[in-house]
Write a protein that holds these residues in place. Structure first.
Motif, mmCIF file in Angstrom:
data_model
loop_
_atom_site.group_PDB
_atom_site.id
_atom_site.type_symbol
_atom_site.label_atom_id
_atom_site.label_comp_id
_atom_site.label_asym_id
_atom_site.label_seq_id
_atom_site.Cartn_x
_atom_site.Cartn_y
_atom_site.Cartn_z
ATOM 1 N N LYS A 164 -40.652 -68.970 31.938
ATOM 2 C CA LYS A 164 -39.415 -68.808 30.950
ATOM 3 C C LYS A 164 -39.640 -67.243 30.475
ATOM 4 O O LYS A 164 -40.868 -66.748 30.420
ATOM 5 N N ASN A 182 -18.633 -47.804 33.813
ATOM 6 C CA ASN A 182 -18.797 -46.924 32.581
ATOM 7 C C ASN A 182 -18.184 -47.266 31.649
ATOM 8 O O ASN A 182 -17.936 -46.472 30.550
ATOM 9 N N GLU A 195 -46.240 -54.479 17.120
ATOM 10 C CA GLU A 195 -47.069 -55.571 17.753
ATOM 11 C C GLU A 195 -47.002 -55.601 19.140
ATOM 12 O O GLU A 195 -47.972 -56.176 19.866
ATOM 13 N N GLU A 196 -45.982 -55.217 19.777
ATOM 14 C CA GLU A 196 -46.052 -54.948 21.427
ATOM 15 C C GLU A 196 -46.650 -54.168 21.796
ATOM 16 O O GLU A 196 -47.714 -54.604 22.775
ATOM 17 N N ASN A 199 -41.707 -51.629 18.621
ATOM 18 C CA ASN A 199 -42.422 -52.681 17.993
ATOM 19 C C ASN A 199 -44.094 -52.478 17.870
ATOM 20 O O ASN A 199 -44.473 -52.529 19.242
ATOM 21 N N ARG A 226 -42.376 -58.902 30.289
ATOM 22 C CA ARG A 226 -42.924 -58.624 29.071
ATOM 23 C C ARG A 226 -43.577 -59.921 28.324
ATOM 24 O O ARG A 226 -44.554 -60.164 27.818
ATOM 25 N N LYS A 239 -24.862 -66.379 39.661
ATOM 26 C CA LYS A 239 -26.107 -66.342 40.362
ATOM 27 C C LYS A 239 -25.844 -66.181 41.820
ATOM 28 O O LYS A 239 -25.804 -65.403 42.779
ATOM 29 N N THR A 262 -34.251 -48.312 14.292
ATOM 30 C CA THR A 262 -33.936 -47.912 15.446
ATOM 31 C C THR A 262 -32.755 -46.875 15.301
ATOM 32 O O THR A 262 -32.108 -46.378 16.387
ATOM 33 N N LYS A 277 -22.674 -46.326 36.107
ATOM 34 C CA LYS A 277 -24.004 -47.062 35.961
ATOM 35 C C LYS A 277 -23.492 -48.483 35.697
ATOM 36 O O LYS A 277 -22.643 -48.769 35.448
ATOM 37 N N LEU A 279 -18.278 -58.705 30.738
ATOM 38 C CA LEU A 279 -19.590 -58.084 31.447
ATOM 39 C C LEU A 279 -19.032 -58.087 32.971
ATOM 40 O O LEU A 279 -19.363 -57.020 33.654
ATOM 41 N N MET A 292 -37.103 -70.293 23.464
ATOM 42 C CA MET A 292 -36.502 -69.951 24.787
ATOM 43 C C MET A 292 -36.693 -71.398 25.552
ATOM 44 O O MET A 292 -37.326 -71.110 26.591
ATOM 45 N N THR A 307 -44.659 -61.410 18.766
ATOM 46 C CA THR A 307 -44.652 -60.139 18.415
ATOM 47 C C THR A 307 -43.416 -59.927 17.317
ATOM 48 O O THR A 307 -43.224 -58.781 16.677
ATOM 49 N N GLN A 347 -34.679 -54.522 19.290
ATOM 50 C CA GLN A 347 -34.446 -53.997 18.322
ATOM 51 C C GLN A 347 -33.191 -52.879 18.418
ATOM 52 O O GLN A 347 -32.434 -52.561 17.437
ATOM 53 N N GLU A 348 -33.076 -52.233 19.922
ATOM 54 C CA GLU A 348 -32.024 -51.327 19.963
ATOM 55 C C GLU A 348 -30.814 -51.891 20.038
ATOM 56 O O GLU A 348 -29.635 -51.383 20.162
ATOM 57 N N ASN A 394 -39.040 -63.053 30.354
ATOM 58 C CA ASN A 394 -39.255 -61.898 31.329
ATOM 59 C C ASN A 394 -40.642 -61.407 31.705
ATOM 60 O O ASN A 394 -41.627 -62.067 31.053
ATOM 61 N N THR A 446 -47.153 -61.064 26.760
ATOM 62 C CA THR A 446 -47.239 -61.444 25.255
ATOM 63 C C THR A 446 -47.988 -62.937 25.324
ATOM 64 O O THR A 446 -48.796 -63.208 24.354
ATOM 65 N N SER A 506 -31.254 -57.724 27.105
ATOM 66 C CA SER A 506 -31.683 -58.180 28.602
ATOM 67 C C SER A 506 -32.777 -57.134 29.241
ATOM 68 O O SER A 506 -33.563 -57.620 29.910
ATOM 69 N N ASP A 507 -32.748 -56.035 28.713
ATOM 70 C CA ASP A 507 -33.220 -54.916 28.945
ATOM 71 C C ASP A 507 -34.773 -54.781 27.907
ATOM 72 O O ASP A 507 -35.729 -54.113 28.422
ATOM 73 N N GLU A 508 -34.911 -56.034 27.363
ATOM 74 C CA GLU A 508 -35.868 -56.350 26.498
ATOM 75 C C GLU A 508 -36.195 -55.272 25.356
ATOM 76 O O GLU A 508 -37.146 -54.658 25.032
ATOM 77 N N MET A 509 -35.029 -54.765 24.842
ATOM 78 C CA MET A 509 -34.895 -53.812 23.861
ATOM 79 C C MET A 509 -34.284 -54.319 22.735
ATOM 80 O O MET A 509 -33.046 -53.925 22.285
#
Lengths: 356, 547
Positions: A214, B500, A249-250, A247, A218, B232, B319, A73, B494, B141, B118, B518-519, A216, A222, B513-516
């Protein structure tokens, strides 16, 4: 006591050094093992996907065919760069990555080869695969307009081109142009309307932006709910992800926006794929094609697409209930390879019009 | 005859190893410099026309403002802590180092998650008081937000160095100023600031190098700077030549900063002027003033450590059920073992070079000593390009050896292995290990070594039996610093990690960056906890030395 400490520390250092060398040499052993097993039933997959459901799906494949799937991955761009670097030494047989623009880049770098399979030709529609069959789309997402349910009447929305209308002045939210989804969207408009019109469009969107790009996709939804703007351009699956977020809120945010498929009466909504390609130097070509066929098949497609809230590429498979609730839609009628072909032009236009 | 003896006395295990290490550090950097003069391609012209200006302006804005604010916060805190006594001073003395335990990229996504629509604050205001705030005031941001993040998590560099300088050096001057009737403010402006200029500039240049090295914060906030631009052009445009060109401009910028640092420090070197250390007699702040001092320290401590940590703990509780599994244990093992192996190697190399340099003390050894510091000033994005090109080159040259060992060997062996990453860590963090071991040797001096040699022991024997024991505290503190830095490191890990192979830092960044967000919290918390423990030990070790 002191001597003991010394002996222990010297011992530790020695042990670690040995460990490092042992690490290298076991790698070597593994490599020979791999080479031997390569003649056996194995296929090596480089993928950008990281869903637990994928693992179960691949297990099913192994059970049915006896072919073991080794998965590596990584981030899409890094996987392509890595494949390029490894050249003919690569162990990868298959590459799965998001966005036709990227798949095209892999093809352009001569990292993929044509896969001949009647099953694939039958399962994946022509516009969702490469003209030379070097890659095949597996799942489909739309790049749509998301609007504030409070402030926007969906009747007012029509096409992508309409977004540069002055009525949307300071109302549009969209992410940075360094993102490939925006590049592919503009690439499709270049294909449909020509380079000049596309540039005008990009310029107009910049003018109508509610704020500098600015965050992403999501973050755009928001910002709509937070009242920073009224419309956001984003991919469909992000709405699915937000509705299922940890979440609360999301979840509320996602419930407060509507999904609109633009350009229904004209050129259709922009779609893109996450797709799979057979690598140029694949050592297990037959096994690889079997896995491609499996992933395009009816029974795998549903699970594969739903893991990421996407539409299945195989037209005989129904999308999930959530996606069906948004209704059916007409898609842009262009071959997705064009997204890659026009990518460089799109990036240039973005930089020229100052879309950050 | 004399000549042969000279050569013989100059060539020993230590000198040979030092030479090899130094060459290995220098070679990958040459790759970058050689490529500067390559002809520019179309991509490069495009970058130059539309993008380069932004990269330069953004990078300069970030380092200028972060520099200014860290000077302000770092110096004022070190002044408060070293010359005054107020409630909880003893706690803040080391508590104010703690923001350093939170890598800026983790701070960045924590603050964004905290403040955005949020997040906890806005949801609370909305759901309980029905207050909709203007997003403008809650948006981190942005370039301003990035300056805030860098300032609040990097100011301890200025604080630590300035504080230790003030405590050791300034007591007589400050007391004279007091006796001569200057009030606190005057003493601070006319005495403390000028005399600690060297220390402040030393601290702030570390801050600036960290900002230029950063990839996580600017990438997450979407601010185009040199480090994101290098990534980039390299990965998205697939254009390594232009990436190298950007890297070389960045190197040039770093060199200017280092020269500027030398120039600004002037003759005021940050070093002991007297061996006699008289502690400052601290003035007790009573009543309102004491509360004010406490509040200022508490505010900075909260923003820099307490608040983000509490937020991360909150997210972890949400989480942990999904995150804590066997794969996560592997992540921890990966992180710790690669940090451990690399730190041990760095310390060994640092000892070899430092020991050689102090014994020889000639022109060559001075060059060696400077070379070890090079890696720390080069941003991770640049090092990674140099290291990859270097390893692919080695693999091409060693292919015949691989084939001899194993007929079916692949061509890219080293450049697809973890060795490449460890090598890059060594290049980047050798400076830190080297600095503390060098200062360890400096304190011990050469007398014991000479005595031992006179009594008939060899260099190596002397080192094991005499020197090693005497510089043990320096080795320990060097090891701790390097270990924590590697644990937190992001850009090199990175890019250069084998497939792996995930560490706590890469996993946290990927989730974020995956917008997670909390995780990402548990991996982040573990990094922070280990860093806090290490900082505590480091602080304790430092205190013991002082007594």
């Amino acid at each position: 006591m002191r001597r003991n400490v010394r002996n222990i520390s010297i011992g530790l250092v020695l042990a670690l050094t040995l460990l490092v060398f042992a690490g290298c040499s076991t790698n070597e052993v593994n490599k020979t093992d791999d080479l031997e097993t390569e003649k056996k039933k194995v296929v090596n997959l480089y993928t950008n996907r990281h869903y637990d459901t994928d693992e179960k799906l691949l297990e099913t494949f192994t059970e049915e065919t006896g072919i073991k799937v080794n998965v590596v991955k990584g981030n899409s761009d890094e996987l392509i760069e890595r494949l390029d670097r490894e050249g003919k030494d690569t162990k990868a047989d298959l590459l799965i990555t998001a966005d036709a623009g990227r798949l095209y880049r892999a093809k352009e770098k001569d990292l993929l080869q044509s896969a001949k399979s009647e099953v694939l030709d039958k399962n994946i529609p022509e516009n969702l695969r490469d003209q030379d069959n070097e890659w095949f789309g597996l799942t489909v997402r739309g790049r749509v307009i998301v609007y504030s349910k409070d402030r926007v009447d969906p009747e007012e929305l029509s096409t992508y081109e309409d977004l540069i209308n002055s009525k949307w002045n300071k109302k549009i939210l969209v992410r940075s142009s360094s993102n490939i989804y925006n590049q592919s969207l503009l690439a499709s408009l270049i294909e449909i309307n020509g380079e000049e019109k596309a540039k005008e469009w990009a310029k107009g969107v910049v003018k109508n932006m509610a704020r500098d790009p600015k965050g992403n996709d999501r973050a755009q939804a928001t910002a709509v709910v937070a009242g920073e703007g009224d419309l956001a351009i984003m991919n469909t699956y992000y709405i699915g992800k937000m509705l299922n977020s940890s979440n609360p809120e999301e979840v509320k945010v996602a419930e407060n926006v509507g999904v609109f498929f633009p350009s229904q009466n004209t050129s259709g909504t922009h779609i893109n794929v996450s797709g799979i390609g057979l690598t140029k130097h694949a050592k297990n070509k037959d096994n690889a094609i079997k896995l491609m066929e499996f992933l395009s098949s009816e029974k795998a497609q549903k699970q594969f697409a739903e893991a990421n809230y996407e539409y299945p590429a195989n037209p005989s498979v129904e999308p999930s209930e959530l996606l069906k609730s948004w209704g059916e839609f007409e898609t842009q009628n262009i071959n997705l390879s064009k997204l890659g072909e026009n990518n460089k032009k799109a990036v240039k236009i973005f930089n020229e019009v100052g879309w950050k | 005859m004399i000549k042969v003896r000279d050569i013989k006395s100059n060539i020993n295990l230590w000198s040979i190893l030092s030479l090899i290490f130094i060459i290995l550090i220098v070679l990958p950097n040459l790759n970058i410099f050689i490529n500067i003069f390559n002809e520019s391609n179309q991509n490069w012209n495009h970058i130059k026309e539309y993008l380069l200006k932004d990269y330069i302006i953004n990078s300069l804005t970030l380092i200028m403002f972060t520099g200014l604010f860290t000077i302000f916060i770092g110096t004022s805190l070190s002044w408060l802590i070293s010359v005054y006594d107020f409630p909880f001073r003893n706690f803040f003395k080391w508590g104010l180092i703690l923001p350093l335990a939170i890598p800026p990229y983790i701070g960045a996504y924590t603050y964004n998650g905290l403040l955005n629509y949020t997040g906890v604050i806005q949801s609370f205001l909305r759901n309980f008081y029905n207050i909709q705030v203007n997003q403008k005031y809650f948006n981190v941001m942005s370039i301003k937000g990035a300056i805030f993040i860098f300032t609040i998590f990097l100011f301890p560099y200025v604080y630590i160095i300035t504080k230790s300088y003030l405590e050791k050096q300034s007591s007589s001057l400050i007391e004279n100023a007091r006796v001569l009737g200057r009030n606190s403010m005057e003493t601070f402006v006319y005495v403390v600031l000028p005399i600690s200029r060297g220390a402040i500039i030393g601290g702030v240049s570390l801050v600036i190098l960290e900002v230029l090295n950063d990839y996580g914060v600017v990438k997450y906030f979407g601010i185009p700077t040199f480090s994101t631009a290098i990534f980039k052009t390299w990965f998205s445009m697939g254009d390594i030549d232009s990436a190298v060109k950007l890297a070389s401009i960045l190197m040039f910028l770093v060199f200017i900063i280092l020269i500027l640092e030398k120039f600004l420090r002037g003759r005021k070197k940050y070093s002991y002027t007297t061996s006699k250390i008289t502690p400052i007699s601290r003035k007790r702040l009573k009543g309102f003033k004491g509360k004010l001092a406490f509040s200022f320290c508490f505010l900075i401590f909260s923003i820099g450590f307490l608040i983000p940590t509490l937020q991360l703990i909150h997210w972890s509780l949400l989480t942990y059920k999904d995150i804590l599994n066997i794969r996560f244990v592997k992540l921890i093992v990966n992180s710790l073992s690669i940090a451990l192996i690399s730190s041990v190697l760095i310390i060994i190399i640092a000892i070899v070079i430092a020991n050689y340099c102090r014994l020889k003390n000639n022109f060559l050894s001075k060059i060696y000593s400077k070379t070890t510091l090079v890696g720390y000033s080069i941003p991770g994005a640049v090092i990674s390009i140099g290291v990859i090109l270097f390893f692919i080159n080695i693999d091409n040259r060693l292919y015949w050896v691989y084939k001899m060992i194993n007929k079916n060997s692949a061509k890219l062996v080293l450049s697809t292995s973890i060795i490449m990453l460890i090598f890059a860590y060594i290049m980047r963090f050798l400076a830190i290990g080297y600095n503390s071991i060098e200062s360890g040797f400096e304190k011990v001096g050469n007398k014991f070594f000479e005595a031992s040699r006179t009594l008939g022991m060899g260099i190596t024997e002397t080192f094991i039996k005499v020197d090693f024991k005497m510089i043990k505290p320096a080795i320990l503190s060097g090891f701790i610093l390097v270990f924590v830095d590697i644990l937190k490191e992001l850009p090199l890990t990175l890019i250069l990690r084998p497939f792996n192979f995930n560490t706590l830092s890469t996993k946290a960044f990927e989730y974020a960056s995956d917008e997670m967000i909390q995780e990402a919290s548990i991996a982040s918390l573990i990094i922070i906890i280990i860093s806090v423990i290490s900082i505590y030990f480091f602080y304790k070790a430092g205190n013991k030395e002082e007594v």
